[in-house]
Design a protein around this motif. Structure first.
Motif, PDB file in Angstrom:
ATOM      1  N   ILE A 108     -49.875  78.276  35.746  1.00  0.00           N
ATOM      2  CA  ILE A 108     -49.152  79.380  36.364  1.00  0.00           C
ATOM      3  C   ILE A 108     -47.712  78.979  36.704  1.00  0.00           C
ATOM      4  CG2 ILE A 108     -49.059  80.962  38.337  1.00  0.00           C
ATOM      5  CD1 ILE A 108     -51.466  81.373  36.483  1.00  0.00           C
ATOM      6  N   ILE A 109     -46.787  79.881  36.442  1.00  0.00           N
ATOM      7  CA  ILE A 109     -45.446  79.818  37.022  1.00  0.00           C
ATOM      8  C   ILE A 109     -45.232  81.108  37.802  1.00  0.00           C
ATOM      9  CG2 ILE A 109     -42.974  80.003  36.561  1.00  0.00           C
ATOM     10  CD1 ILE A 109     -43.707  77.202  36.219  1.00  0.00           C
ATOM     11  N   ARG A 110     -44.967  80.976  39.105  1.00  0.00           N
ATOM     12  CA  ARG A 110     -44.592  82.128  39.919  1.00  0.00           C
ATOM     13  C   ARG A 110     -43.085  82.058  40.134  1.00  0.00           C
ATOM     14  NH1 ARG A 110     -46.973  81.008  44.908  1.00  0.00           N
ATOM     15  NH2 ARG A 110     -47.501  78.944  44.100  1.00  0.00           N
ATOM     16  N   MET A 111     -42.397  83.086  39.695  1.00  0.00           N
ATOM     17  CA  MET A 111     -40.935  83.110  39.727  1.00  0.00           C
ATOM     18  C   MET A 111     -40.433  83.881  40.944  1.00  0.00           C
ATOM     19  SD  MET A 111     -38.460  84.877  36.872  1.00  0.00           S
ATOM     20  CE  MET A 111     -36.680  85.009  37.085  1.00  0.00           C
ATOM     21  N   ASN A 112     -39.528  83.267  41.698  1.00  0.00           N
ATOM     22  CA  ASN A 112     -38.782  83.992  42.719  1.00  0.00           C
ATOM     23  C   ASN A 112     -37.491  84.507  42.076  1.00  0.00           C
ATOM     24  OD1 ASN A 112     -40.125  83.512  45.484  1.00  0.00           O
ATOM     25  ND2 ASN A 112     -40.076  81.463  44.599  1.00  0.00           N
ATOM     26  N   LEU A 113     -37.279  85.806  42.112  1.00  0.00           N
ATOM     27  CA  LEU A 113     -36.010  86.343  41.638  1.00  0.00           C
ATOM     28  C   LEU A 113     -34.867  85.783  42.489  1.00  0.00           C
ATOM     29  CD1 LEU A 113     -37.109  90.054  41.090  1.00  0.00           C
ATOM     30  CD2 LEU A 113     -36.785  88.310  39.319  1.00  0.00           C
ATOM     31  N   ARG A 114     -33.643  85.936  42.029  1.00  0.00           N
ATOM     32  CA  ARG A 114     -32.496  85.338  42.728  1.00  0.00           C
ATOM     33  C   ARG A 114     -32.481  85.695  44.214  1.00  0.00           C
ATOM     34  NH1 ARG A 114     -27.257  85.047  38.715  1.00  0.00           N
ATOM     35  NH2 ARG A 114     -28.350  85.355  36.732  1.00  0.00           N
ATOM     36  N   ASN A 115     -32.342  84.671  45.037  1.00  0.00           N
ATOM     37  CA  ASN A 115     -32.249  84.815  46.496  1.00  0.00           C
ATOM     38  C   ASN A 115     -33.514  85.395  47.126  1.00  0.00           C
ATOM     39  OD1 ASN A 115     -29.944  83.704  47.799  1.00  0.00           O
ATOM     40  ND2 ASN A 115     -28.669  85.144  46.658  1.00  0.00           N
ATOM     41  N   CYS A 116     -34.650  85.152  46.500  1.00  0.00           N
ATOM     42  CA  CYS A 116     -35.926  85.579  47.068  1.00  0.00           C
ATOM     43  C   CYS A 116     -36.788  84.361  47.379  1.00  0.00           C
ATOM     44  CB  CYS A 116     -36.677  86.501  46.107  1.00  0.00           C
ATOM     45  SG  CYS A 116     -35.901  88.109  45.877  1.00  0.00           S
TER      46      CYS A 116
END
Length: 333
Positions: free
Chosen positions: A104-112
């Motif tokens: 799994i990769i969980r991505m935080n969008l920019r500045n999240c």
């Protein structure tokens, strides 16, 4: 298009109850305690110096003997507006996926999330270049067998991404509760019916601006003081931040409805008729029968990224959405 057997949990059948249930009663998050988790700060390729924070849970079999064998696939998961990598729907999906042998990769969008302060820009609904950067990284460093799962705003983002001409480096996708037409959705969210959710999002964005997390021109700073509606925010802040002359031009360029007919990858789209944040609007105007690579499920109930049902032996946590998505990805292995 399929209808569904989804039935809401007893006493949680209303659209707002379905929408906020997971926020009020989030699942336990074992992803940094019971499972190995690696933090990755990925510098983006646009020359801005901005970076996004990724949370990597490798297949459990890579570090634990008594575990499901790895199936060799990874899932990139992306949260919705003002969510982060610990949003309840990502936690549920990631936890179950690890137990089925995925990485799994969980991505935080920019500045999240944990990525706050590592970008000078915010994110926007069509920021597909960031998705490409993350997939490029995964493809080169983790696996060449990748699925992508987007929710709400990121469901729009994913549908736009797969409708664009690019080297997608992913095999299939899911999109849950996507806003198909950003302009129409803005009108709704600014109406009396959507005001509760609009105020939540605007308050969150204004907090980021007050904390100085986002670079703004002096004019944007002055204009932001006048923001009262979601349209105001997009017209005065979002659109000029990303080179669009107006909110309407921004909506037109980034609404996924204009990209869906060009999608050639297999994918699943799930939406609820009673969604109180993203009404159906253009759903029935799309000729889904001409897109046999796309599986669509439209439920009568479920709210916005809710889909909470009664607990059963097959669904002990009652989170129907998790099972539907993973069963679909399993069918693509």
């Amino acid at each position: 298009m399929e209808s569904s057997h989804f039935r809401p949990r007893r006493f949680v059948s209303g659209k707002h109850a379905q929408t906020i249930y997971n926020t009020l009663f989030p699942p336990e998050n074992p992803l940094r305690t019971s499972y190995y988790c690696e933090d990755i700060l990925l510098t983006l390729s646009d020359g801005s110096g901005d970076a996004v924070w990724l949370e990597h849970n490798p297949p459990v079999s890579s570090y634990r003997k008594s575990s499901p064998p790895s199936n060799g696939y990874y899932i990139l998961m992306i949260h919705g507006m003002e969510g982060d990598s610990e949003s309840s729907y990502l936690v549920s999906l990631a936890t179950s996926a690890l137990e089925r042998g995925y990485g799994i990769i969980r991505m935080n969008l920019r500045n999240c999330g944990r990525g706050r302060g590592f970008s000078r820009k915010s994110y926007y609904a069509g920021q597909s270049e960031d998705v490409q950067d993350v997939l490029d990284y995964m493809y080169e460093s983790l696996s060449r067998k990748i699925f992508v799962s987007g929710f709400s705003l990121s469901a729009n983002l994913i549908l736009k991404f797969f409708g664009e001409s690019r080297n997608h480096k992913a095999l299939a996708f899911s999109a849950v509760s996507p806003p198909l037409d950003l302009a129409k959705n803005c009108v709704f969210i600014d109406s009396l019916a959507g005001r509760f959710y609009r105020n939540h999002f605007i308050t969150s964005f204004k907090k980021k601006m007050k904390e100085g997390l986002i670079d703004l021109t002096q004019k944007q700073i002055e204009d932001s003081k006048k923001v009262r509606t979601f349209f105001d925010f997009d017209d005065m802040v979002t659109a000029p931040s990303f080179g669009y002359p107006s909110a309407m031009e921004y909506y037109k360029a980034n609404s996924c409805i204009g990209f869906i007919p060009n999608i050639r990858h297999p994918g699943i789209l799930i939406h609820a008729e009673d969604d109180p944040v993203v009404p159906l609007f253009e759903w029935n105007s799309i000729q889904w029968e001409k897109l046999p690579n796309l599986k669509t499920i439209l439920t009568e109930k479920g709210g916005h990224v809710g889909f909470v049902t009664n607990s059963t032996p097959e669904l002990p946590d009652g989170r129907w959405l998790t099972k539907i998505l993973l069963d679909y990805f399993d069918s693509r292995l």
